[in-house]
Scaffold this motif. Sequence first.
Motif, short mmCIF file in Angstrom:
data_model
loop_
_atom_site.label_atom_id
_atom_site.label_comp_id
_atom_site.label_asym_id
_atom_site.label_seq_id
_atom_site.Cartn_x
_atom_site.Cartn_y
_atom_site.Cartn_z
N ALA A 115 0.83 -1.21 0.00
CA ALA A 115 0.00 0.00 0.00
C ALA A 115 0.87 1.26 0.00
CB ALA A 115 -0.93 -0.01 1.22
N ILE A 116 1.94 1.26 0.79
CA ILE A 116 2.85 2.41 0.81
C ILE A 116 3.48 2.62 -0.57
CG2 ILE A 116 5.02 3.29 1.75
CD1 ILE A 116 4.29 1.97 4.39
N LEU A 117 3.93 1.51 -1.17
CA LEU A 117 4.50 1.60 -2.52
C LEU A 117 3.47 2.14 -3.51
CD1 LEU A 117 6.83 1.03 -4.47
CD2 LEU A 117 5.95 -1.31 -4.69
N GLY A 118 2.23 1.67 -3.38
CA GLY A 118 1.18 2.13 -4.28
C GLY A 118 0.92 3.61 -4.13
N PHE A 119 0.91 4.12 -2.90
CA PHE A 119 0.68 5.56 -2.70
C PHE A 119 1.84 6.38 -3.27
CE2 PHE A 119 -2.36 4.25 0.70
CZ PHE A 119 -3.46 4.95 0.20
N LEU A 120 3.06 5.85 -3.17
CA LEU A 120 4.21 6.55 -3.76
C LEU A 120 4.06 6.62 -5.27
CD1 LEU A 120 7.18 5.10 -1.67
CD2 LEU A 120 6.22 7.41 -1.55
N VAL A 121 3.64 5.52 -5.88
CA VAL A 121 3.44 5.49 -7.33
C VAL A 121 2.34 6.47 -7.73
CG1 VAL A 121 2.66 4.07 -9.26
CG2 VAL A 121 4.27 3.13 -7.60
N MET A 122 1.25 6.50 -6.95
CA MET A 122 0.16 7.44 -7.24
C MET A 122 0.63 8.88 -7.13
SD MET A 122 -3.41 5.93 -5.69
CE MET A 122 -2.78 5.61 -4.05
N GLY A 123 1.46 9.16 -6.12
CA GLY A 123 1.98 10.51 -5.96
C GLY A 123 2.84 10.94 -7.13
N LEU A 124 3.68 10.02 -7.62
CA LEU A 124 4.53 10.32 -8.78
C LEU A 124 3.67 10.54 -10.03
CD1 LEU A 124 7.46 7.80 -8.23
CD2 LEU A 124 7.54 10.29 -7.99
N MET A 125 2.67 9.69 -10.22
CA MET A 125 1.76 9.84 -11.37
C MET A 125 1.09 11.21 -11.34
SD MET A 125 -0.19 6.14 -11.52
CE MET A 125 -1.57 6.92 -12.36
N GLU A 182 -2.20 18.05 -17.16
CA GLU A 182 -3.29 17.06 -17.27
C GLU A 182 -3.88 16.78 -15.89
OE1 GLU A 182 -4.49 15.98 -19.96
OE2 GLU A 182 -2.99 16.56 -21.45
N ALA A 183 -4.23 17.83 -15.17
CA ALA A 183 -4.71 17.67 -13.80
C ALA A 183 -6.00 16.86 -13.74
CB ALA A 183 -4.92 19.04 -13.16
N ARG A 184 -6.95 17.11 -14.64
CA ARG A 184 -8.22 16.39 -14.60
C ARG A 184 -8.03 14.92 -14.90
NH1 ARG A 184 -13.20 18.91 -17.80
NH2 ARG A 184 -12.74 20.49 -16.22
N LEU A 185 -7.22 14.62 -15.93
CA LEU A 185 -6.95 13.22 -16.26
C LEU A 185 -6.21 12.55 -15.12
CD1 LEU A 185 -6.95 10.88 -18.26
CD2 LEU A 185 -4.83 11.81 -19.26
N ALA A 186 -5.29 13.29 -14.50
CA ALA A 186 -4.52 12.73 -13.38
C ALA A 186 -5.44 12.35 -12.24
CB ALA A 186 -3.49 13.76 -12.91
N SER A 187 -6.41 13.20 -11.94
CA SER A 187 -7.34 12.92 -10.85
C SER A 187 -8.14 11.65 -11.12
CB SER A 187 -8.29 14.10 -10.67
OG SER A 187 -9.25 13.82 -9.68
N THR A 188 -8.59 11.49 -12.37
CA THR A 188 -9.36 10.30 -12.74
C THR A 188 -8.53 9.03 -12.63
OG1 THR A 188 -10.71 11.61 -14.26
CG2 THR A 188 -10.72 9.22 -14.56
#
Length: 353
Positions: free
Chosen positions: A215-225, A234-240
């Motif tokens: 889960a921690i790794l996943g949140f790091l990946v989401m933060g980088l994305m 691409e803020a809207r696409l990023a949010s989706t």
Amino acid sequence: MDETTGSARDSFAFDGNIADYARIAFVNLLLTLLTLLTLGVYAFWGSARARRYLWAHTRFVDDHLEWTGTGKELFKGFVAVFFLVMLPLLLINLLLQSAVMRGEPLTAGLLGLGFTLSILYLLGVAHFRMLRYRLSRTLWRGIRGGSDRAGWRYGGFALARGALLLPTFWLTLPSYNIALWNRRWGEMSFGPFPFETAATTKGLYKRFFGLFGLAILGFLVMGLMLGFMVAAGEARLASTLVTGFMYLLFALVGALYFAVYFRNAVGGLSLGGLHFRFLASSGDWVRFFAGNLALVVVTLGLGVVLLPYRNWQFFITHLAATGGIDADTLSQSSARAPGEGEGLAGAFEIGAI
């Protein structure tokens, strides 16, 4: 006379058809929507009808189950909870908001604490009473289950165990889950036999901490994305994408955790001479969660009415029992059968198990 269960995997079977269930589910949905002006009261009768179908198509050894609960019982439970629980909680919440607006932090804090503790306590009571009611309305060979306990002590037990989660930063969650399972089922019975529970956390902490790292790794990946896509405009696409990724991550973590939890929990459950097992692997759980998610997404949300069928089918087809039970010792349960349905569980939308 000894009634043995034969093959563990063949002891339970489900012979329902999702197309047949869909006709029930969508008619229930339509009639519930048509009765919205009367608070959708048909939903209680629709729920009873759906359960009768699922139970009737569930076989244990050589006989099918029978659901004897009624929509009237479920409605009575809802009414009781609405007036005795939900309205008082609403009043506490209104008083809390009033104290905040008047600038009374001490009063607001005490009311907020009382509101939170009340919710947590009632969640425990609801879980217990839901299981008690469903066992009392489940027949096998005309015999039902239940409990003589009302669930009030269990609510206190669940609240006390839950309080330990905060100082341990939720790292004791596996022990909490297993303790509640053992306490809840240990106060239930079926026919003349009490359920015996001996579930342990064997392997569960290893899986839990592994998933914690995932889960921690996943949140790091989401933060980088999110960072890269926002920088690219691409803020809207990023949010989706991040929202979708988060749902998938939580589904994966939940599936992998439940795979070990249910194997331990059900594996520690026995009744008379029967010993239960849950045979779903981690892969089975991942496919199950993915299938539920895909069904809801592809149908634009309408498929949610079919989830009770998929949930029940998954549970029954992976449930097994070994050992045997002396048919001559079978007799009707002496546990008191509640006169109303799972009002609290319905209010909090708690699941079956």
